[in-house]
Design an enzyme around this catalytic site. Structure first.
Site, PDB file in Angstrom:
ATOM      1  N   HIS A 141      39.246  60.410 165.803  1.00  0.00           N
ATOM      2  CA  HIS A 141      40.200  61.506 165.593  1.00  0.00           C
ATOM      3  C   HIS A 141      39.677  62.781 166.245  1.00  0.00           C
ATOM      4  CE1 HIS A 141      37.550  63.099 162.532  1.00  0.00           C
ATOM      5  NE2 HIS A 141      37.686  62.029 161.756  1.00  0.00           N
ATOM      6  N   HIS A 172      35.887  63.716 165.967  1.00  0.00           N
ATOM      7  CA  HIS A 172      35.003  62.952 166.848  1.00  0.00           C
ATOM      8  C   HIS A 172      35.165  63.433 168.285  1.00  0.00           C
ATOM      9  CE1 HIS A 172      36.161  59.817 163.669  1.00  0.00           C
ATOM     10  NE2 HIS A 172      34.933  60.223 163.364  1.00  0.00           N
ATOM     11  N   CYS A 203      25.921  57.516 145.148  1.00  0.00           N
ATOM     12  CA  CYS A 203      27.320  57.663 145.581  1.00  0.00           C
ATOM     13  C   CYS A 203      27.579  56.618 146.658  1.00  0.00           C
ATOM     14  CB  CYS A 203      27.603  59.061 146.121  1.00  0.00           C
ATOM     15  SG  CYS A 203      29.225  59.156 146.913  1.00  0.00           S
ATOM     16  N   CYS A 254      28.798  58.091 150.097  1.00  0.00           N
ATOM     17  CA  CYS A 254      27.761  58.668 150.963  1.00  0.00           C
ATOM     18  C   CYS A 254      26.651  57.669 151.251  1.00  0.00           C
ATOM     19  CB  CYS A 254      27.099  59.877 150.316  1.00  0.00           C
ATOM     20  SG  CYS A 254      28.227  61.163 149.860  1.00  0.00           S
ATOM     21  N   CYS A 306      29.890  63.940 143.142  1.00  0.00           N
ATOM     22  CA  CYS A 306      29.437  64.046 144.526  1.00  0.00           C
ATOM     23  C   CYS A 306      30.245  65.159 145.205  1.00  0.00           C
ATOM     24  CB  CYS A 306      29.675  62.722 145.245  1.00  0.00           C
ATOM     25  SG  CYS A 306      29.756  62.917 147.035  1.00  0.00           S
ATOM     26  N   HIS A 312      32.700  63.573 147.933  1.00  0.00           N
ATOM     27  CA  HIS A 312      33.749  62.630 147.561  1.00  0.00           C
ATOM     28  C   HIS A 312      34.449  62.969 146.245  1.00  0.00           C
ATOM     29  CE1 HIS A 312      31.425  60.398 150.563  1.00  0.00           C
ATOM     30  NE2 HIS A 312      32.597  59.880 150.863  1.00  0.00           N
ATOM     31  N   LYS A 341      40.436  69.438 155.128  1.00  0.00           N
ATOM     32  CA  LYS A 341      39.809  68.533 156.089  1.00  0.00           C
ATOM     33  C   LYS A 341      40.824  67.467 156.470  1.00  0.00           C
ATOM     34  CE  LYS A 341      35.518  66.531 156.622  1.00  0.00           C
ATOM     35  NZ  LYS A 341      34.350  65.792 156.198  1.00  0.00           N
ATOM     36  N   LYS A 366      42.928  60.501 156.171  1.00  0.00           N
ATOM     37  CA  LYS A 366      43.972  59.498 156.322  1.00  0.00           C
ATOM     38  C   LYS A 366      44.977  59.622 155.184  1.00  0.00           C
ATOM     39  CE  LYS A 366      42.981  55.022 158.391  1.00  0.00           C
ATOM     40  NZ  LYS A 366      42.173  53.855 158.162  1.00  0.00           N
TER      41      LYS A 366
HETATM   42  N1  MSP Z   1      27.558  57.685 161.346  1.00  0.00           N
HETATM   43  C1  MSP Z   1      27.262  58.999 160.937  1.00  0.00           C
HETATM   44  C2  MSP Z   1      26.438  59.728 161.952  1.00  0.00           C
HETATM   45  C3  MSP Z   1      25.147  59.069 162.307  1.00  0.00           C
HETATM   46  S1  MSP Z   1      24.297  59.928 163.559  1.00  0.00           S
HETATM   47  C4  MSP Z   1      22.834  59.215 163.640  1.00  0.00           C
HETATM   48  C5  MSP Z   1      28.556  59.762 160.704  1.00  0.00           C
HETATM   49  N2  MSP Z   1      29.645  59.302 161.329  1.00  0.00           N
HETATM   50  S2  MSP Z   1      31.108  59.959 161.232  1.00  0.00           S
HETATM   51  O1  MSP Z   1      32.001  59.034 161.906  1.00  0.00           O
HETATM   52  O2  MSP Z   1      31.429  60.279 159.898  1.00  0.00           O
HETATM   53  O3  MSP Z   1      31.065  61.215 162.126  1.00  0.00           O
HETATM   54  C6  MSP Z   1      30.718  62.471 161.603  1.00  0.00           C
HETATM   55  C7  MSP Z   1      30.815  63.450 162.712  1.00  0.00           C
HETATM   56  O4  MSP Z   1      32.141  63.448 163.295  1.00  0.00           O
HETATM   57  C8  MSP Z   1      30.598  64.899 162.328  1.00  0.00           C
HETATM   58  O5  MSP Z   1      29.259  65.237 162.189  1.00  0.00           O
HETATM   59  C9  MSP Z   1      31.271  65.577 163.487  1.00  0.00           C
HETATM   60  O6  MSP Z   1      30.456  65.476 164.613  1.00  0.00           O
HETATM   61  C10 MSP Z   1      32.517  64.746 163.673  1.00  0.00           C
HETATM   62  N3  MSP Z   1      33.596  65.193 162.792  1.00  0.00           N
HETATM   63  C11 MSP Z   1      34.258  64.429 161.882  1.00  0.00           C
HETATM   64  N4  MSP Z   1      35.241  65.192 161.287  1.00  0.00           N
HETATM   65  C12 MSP Z   1      35.215  66.438 161.796  1.00  0.00           C
HETATM   66  C13 MSP Z   1      36.029  67.574 161.658  1.00  0.00           C
HETATM   67  N5  MSP Z   1      37.047  67.648 160.823  1.00  0.00           N
HETATM   68  N6  MSP Z   1      35.742  68.637 162.447  1.00  0.00           N
HETATM   69  C14 MSP Z   1      34.750  68.616 163.370  1.00  0.00           C
HETATM   70  N7  MSP Z   1      33.973  67.548 163.521  1.00  0.00           N
HETATM   71  C15 MSP Z   1      34.065  66.506 162.656  1.00  0.00           C
HETATM   72  O7  MSP Z   1      28.523  60.745 160.014  1.00  0.00           O
END
Ligand code: MSP
Length: 636
Positions: A18, A21, A126, A129, A143, A146, A295, A298
């Site tokens: 999304h 990412h 949790c 997490c 948490c 969550h 935030k 889904k």
């Molecule tokens: N798998 C772990 C990261 C491991 S790194 C060794 C993880 N994955 S995640 O799919 O949840 O991705 C989190 C990351 O996605 C955030 O740190 C950020 O980089 C990005 N984002 C997810 N949602 C976001 C927003 N709403 N806004 C900006 N970035 C965000 O955590």
């Protein structure tokens, strides 16, 4: 040659990619391209995080085996990045056998150091997490992420002696102010380190979770997903003996959002220290994209899909908006209205028009060549030159901070300055009177555009390359580097200069601009190029003759009148002609209207069409048929 290594978080494969990412990955791409522009050797890593409870649950929900499920979702990420013009060097998956081997090697090393012990543990866990919480970390017993109460779990597990590295880490952060940045996140980690650091539980019994990397010293357990995931940053470089590791570590910079500050700001440096590996150079932490005040999720149905935005508005508009809108480190609101307004103002108006009017002038006045004659310079030229030359340094400083919005603001200051310079020097007037002066002015415009297009490349690679192609310049990042951007009078870099289709067509989807709102062209200025359209496209426009029945002012609006028009049926049309016509003069007049324009609401009134008008320095006049025609007559 200096080296640069940039990483994104490896994304969990429990959700489709999304906006969040896409943002982190575009940030990493912009930085990677910026360092390529500096002529550095770079490595850019992204990938997917595929082990742990969360993934098993998502696979179950999808009715698939974990292995099939992770293959499918990981492929979605891998397929997306090229569509966003992401220039990564490698895509890692934590299920790659090579990664597993490095995780096991690190576990062995850390254990040999005496930093792993076995112990019975009872704690508040949790599942969301996938970690234990201390009482202190909970908010109202729940948490904080969550909003669910954690469960009490009692189990025997392996622990990483993280507490041993607390003093070292605090000291390291204090001595290296840019280690974690921006500063608010450095402070957050330092304040966390004021309290005693607890050891980290790094295993999960296979009885509870099988989907993970087995511990090399006890195969009844798998590795805790974070201990596994963080190691991707070095396994991708073939730690310990690979060329990649030797070349790019420790010149590493991580990009993450604030949600995963603790694993990256605390666990990871302690893990590296224990394994005898130097810490990374910078942890760059950004905020969240907020949608409808919350935030993305889904369940709320407010997930923004990157490809929807790209399909609707174009890739570079999307990349530009994300990088310009968010202050790196803080949260930002994402709205389509905000997106359209910014893209229209900055890209369609300021940048797009600049490129188009400049190329048109060079073609009209110098046959598409860099001017061969130049006269003496005036202060107005010197000011532009000084500002444009100084831009490279200002931009570089902001990019290194990193403060992308400031780097872009600095570029736009110069873009706006050139636009003003063109208006003030009026080359179309000079063309009739002073060719030497015209040459000076056009050369200053071209030199500035050379610098601007080069600096835009990291953000909007495709558009920057289009501008460079139009100017007949070598392409940035490959044949054009920052040092080429630094000088002036680089006539030799330019070849044939061409006009081209509009780089950023105005987005009219939700907002309609009334006729009078568009700026009249300066006398004799060559008009900016519009894209060529096919006859089929033109035929889509339903032009009709209409008769104005009533006209009234829209309160509080300087420009708008509300008209009722009979165009073979009555309709309301809002027109921006108030400064040029009194409402009482209009009824009975005929007009030409665009009858099939999507309705748009202007100052609270829905407009069902647009009337045609022409404006120049003699004012604005509506267009009408030479002889009266029946309302509704089609115009061909
Ligand atoms: N798998 C772990 C990261 C491991 S790194 C060794 C993880 N994955 S995640 O799919 O949840 O991705 C989190 C990351 O996605 C955030 O740190 C950020 O980089 C990005 N984002 C997810 N949602 C976001 C927003 N709403 N806004 C900006 N970035 C965000 O955590």
């Amino acid at each position: 040659m200096s080296t640069f290594y940039i990483t994104t978080p490896i994304y969990y494969v429990n959700a489709e990619p999304h906006l969040g990412h896409a943002y982190s990955t575009i940030v990493a791409d912009v930085l990677n391209r910026f360092h390529l522009l500096r002529g550095e050797k770079t490595f850019f890593l992204t990938g997917t995080d595929e082990h742990g409870d969360k993934i098993v649950k998502a696979a179950e929900a999808a009715g698939e085996s974990p292995a099939d499920y992770v293959d499918r979702i990981s492929a979605m990420f891998r397929r997306l990045w090229p569509k966003l013009n992401i220039s990564h060097s490698h895509f890692i998956r934590t299920t790659d056998p090579a990664h597993k081997a490095v995780v096991q090697a690190i576990l062995t090393r850390v254990k040999d150091r005496g930093d792993i012990y076995f112990s019975e543990y009872e704690g508040l866990y949790c599942y969301g997490c996938e970690r234990f919480y201390t009482e202190r970390e909970l908010v109202d017993g729940k948490c904080p992420d969550h909003q669910t109460p954690p469960e009490v779990i009692r189990e025997a597990n392996y622990f990483f002696r993280m507490s041993r590295y607390q003093d070292w880490l605090r000291d390291h952060i204090e001595r290296n102010p840019g280690f974690i940045r921006p500063e608010r996140y450095r402070n957050e980690v330092l304040s966390f380190l004021k309290e005693p650091l607890e050891d980290l539980c790094i295993s999960r019994p296979k009885s509870r979770l099988e989907w993970g990397i087995p511990l090399p010293f006890d195969d009844r357990f798998v590795t805790y997903v974070w201990f596994d995931a963080l190691i991707n940053y070095i396994s991708a470089l073939d730690y310990p003996d690979g060329e990649g590791f030797k070349t790019f570590w420790p010149a590493a910079q991580h990009i993450i959002a604030k949600d995963i500050l603790k694993p990256h700001g605390i666990y990871w440096p302690c893990m590296l220290k224990s394994a005898g590996i130097e810490p990374y150079r910078h942890l760059n932490v950004h905020g969240y994209w907020i949608i409808d005040k919350g935030k993305m999720s889904k369940s709320l149905g407010n997930v923004v899909k990157p490809l929807d935005m790209v399909d609707r508005y174009g890739l570079d508009a999307f990349r530009y908006f994300l990088m310009r809108e968010m202050v790196f480190g803080l949260d930002s609101d994402f709205s389509e209205e905000g997106f359209i307004a910014r893209v229209n103002a900055d890209l369609a108006n300021d940048l797009g028009n600049l490129v188009s009017r400049s190329a048109t002038m060079v073609n009209k006045f110098f046959d598409g060549r860099y001017p061969d004659t130049q006269g003496p310079t005036l202060p107005i030229d010197d000011t532009l030159k000084a500002h444009a030359l100084g831009l490279v340094g200002r931009y570089t400083a902001y990019m290194l901070e990193p403060a992308f919005h400031k780097a872009l603001m600095a570029v736009w200051e110069v873009i706006n300055q050139v636009n003003k310079y063109i208006d003030e020097t009026a080359p179309w007037v000079l063309a009739k009177s002073d060719r030497g002066r015209l040459g000076t002015v056009i050369a200053h415009i071209l030199e500035t555009l050379r610098i601007v297009s080069g600096l835009l490349w990291p953000f909007m690679p495709e558009s920057a390359e289009k501008i460079q192609a139009q100017l007949g310049l070598p392409r940035s990042g490959r044949d054009l580097t920052l040092s080429d951007l630094e000088g002036w009078d680089k006539k030799g870099l330019f070849s044939a200069i061409r006009t081209g289709p509009a780089l950023f067509p105005r987005i009219e989807a939700r907002k309609q601009t009334p006729a009078a709102a568009s700026k009249p062209a300066k006398k004799d200025e060559p008009l900016p190029e519009k894209p060529v359209i096919s006859y089929e496209d033109f035929e889509k426009v339903d032009l009709r003759v209409g008769t104005i029945l009533t006209a009234e002012a829209i309160p509080k609006s300087k420009k708008l009148l509300k008209l009722t028009v009979d165009a073979g049926g009555e309709r309301t049309v809002v027109a921006g002609i108030k400064e040029h016509y009194s409402p009482e003069d209009l009824p009975g007049k005929q007009v030409l209207i665009v009858a099939n324009l999507a309705p748009a609401t202007l100052m609270g009134v829905e407009s069902q069409g647009m009337i045609l008008a022409a404006s120049d320095e003699n004012g604005l006049h509506i267009l009408l048929p030479e002889r009266p025609k029946k309302p509704g007559t089609r115009v061909k």
